[in-house]
Enzyme design. Structure first.
Site, PDB file in Angstrom:
ATOM      1  N   THR A 198      -3.421  -7.148  12.803  1.00 24.08           N
ATOM      2  CA  THR A 198      -2.915  -6.081  11.927  1.00 24.08           C
ATOM      3  C   THR A 198      -2.017  -5.065  12.614  1.00 24.08           C
ATOM      4  OG1 THR A 198      -4.962  -4.850  12.366  1.00 24.08           O
ATOM      5  CG2 THR A 198      -4.920  -6.236  10.398  1.00 24.08           C
ATOM      6  N   GLU A 199      -1.631  -5.311  13.839  1.00 21.16           N
ATOM      7  CA  GLU A 199      -0.894  -4.306  14.605  1.00 21.16           C
ATOM      8  C   GLU A 199       0.388  -3.835  13.915  1.00 21.16           C
ATOM      9  OE1 GLU A 199      -3.801  -5.534  17.673  1.00 21.16           O
ATOM     10  OE2 GLU A 199      -2.881  -6.365  15.880  1.00 21.16           O
ATOM     11  N   VAL A 200       1.089  -4.736  13.205  1.00 21.50           N
ATOM     12  CA  VAL A 200       2.330  -4.310  12.553  1.00 21.50           C
ATOM     13  C   VAL A 200       2.066  -3.288  11.448  1.00 21.50           C
ATOM     14  CG1 VAL A 200       3.558  -6.441  13.068  1.00 21.50           C
ATOM     15  CG2 VAL A 200       2.278  -6.253  10.912  1.00 21.50           C
ATOM     16  N   ARG A 206       1.550  -0.708  16.137  1.00 20.16           N
ATOM     17  CA  ARG A 206       1.165  -1.126  17.483  1.00 20.16           C
ATOM     18  C   ARG A 206       1.701  -2.530  17.758  1.00 20.16           C
ATOM     19  NH1 ARG A 206      -0.244   3.046  20.430  1.00 20.16           N
ATOM     20  NH2 ARG A 206      -1.583   1.751  21.731  1.00 20.16           N
TER      21      ARG A 206
END
Length: 255
Positions: free
Chosen positions: A130-132, A136
């Protein structure tokens, strides 16, 4: 339930069960959980009686990832190299590990599940990088290219959308799926299958897989032969054929 951030259950059969124990915060990788994992993995590696470890989570979530509140409070940029306890990366391990994913494994949760050698998932589990979604990045996801197809990896990282356990199984991220109430038993069965093998053979087999992943064909063959020498020259290498010929169960010594 214990106040320990990570529970460590030692079983007499040589299996260790590590449980992320902060269900109130969805087992996110806050400092107490990180510290607990570093300690637990080191304890597992140093105990010669323990041969396989299973990592799971308390409650309905495996691990929701990094502690975003901590990141805000500290103004965190690039995470320190040794911040997260990642098996076979920031943690030196020589024994097999199994992730028993009981619920969502997002971001850092996916990271630590991905780092384990094998993965068993509850039918209700979900996985996401889920970083986008939070600005991150996920450099730790790069080894995924050796596990799943490039186009699939691209979609997972670019969209940040979760996939369910069935999809994770279809693309090769998950070895087995179980109903939630049978998840740990399924992971234990897989661990027992590993325990049935000679310890040095299991170690050589794991090294062979990793060498084959990281090297070209010829180099991997040469390195794997070297890694297998200790196994071939062990007492267990004589015990196995002898037990087969005598139609009995082998008695492994790990020597």
């Amino acid at each position: 339930m214990s106040d320990d951030a990570v529970l460590f259950d030692t079983r007499p059969d040589g299996i260790a069960v590590l449980t992320l124990n902060r269900p109130g915060t969805r087992n996110c990788l806050a400092k107490d959980v990180r510290d607990g994992l570093f300690t637990a993995w080191e304890r597992f590696e140093r105990d010669p009686a323990l041969r396989v470890a299973i990592l799971t989570g308390a409650g309905r979530t495996f691990c929701a990832g990094g502690d975003l509140k901590e990141m805000v409070a500290t103004g965190m940029g690039v995470p320190p190299r040794d911040m997260f306890p990642v098996p076979y990366d920031t943690i030196e391990l020589s024994k097999p590990t199994i992730a028993a994913v009981n619920g969502p494994a997002f971001a850092g949760g996916w990271m630590i599940a991905q780092a384990c050698d094998l993965c068993v998932a509850a039918s209700t589990a979900t996985f996401a990088v889920t970083e986008v979604k939070v600005g991150r990045s996920s450099p730790w996801a790069s080894p995924l290219i050796h596990m799943i197809p490039q186009r699939v990896m691209m979609e997972i990282l670019l969209t940040g959308k979760p996939i369910d356990a069935r999809r994770a199984y279809e693309i090769g991220l998950v070895n087995r799926i179980a109903e939630p109430e049978h998840l740990l038993d399924t992971a234990l069965d897989l661990a027992r299958d590993i325990l049935a093998g000679a310890p040095l053979s299991v170690r050589a087999a794991r090294e062979t897989v990793m060498l084959a992943t990281e090297m070209g064909r010829s180099a991997a063959l040469q390195a794997a032969r070297h890694a297998s020498t200790h196994c071939y020259e062990s007492a267990d290498a004589q015990e196995g054929p002898r037990a087969f010929a005598e139609k009995r169960r082998p008695e492994w010594t790990g020597r």
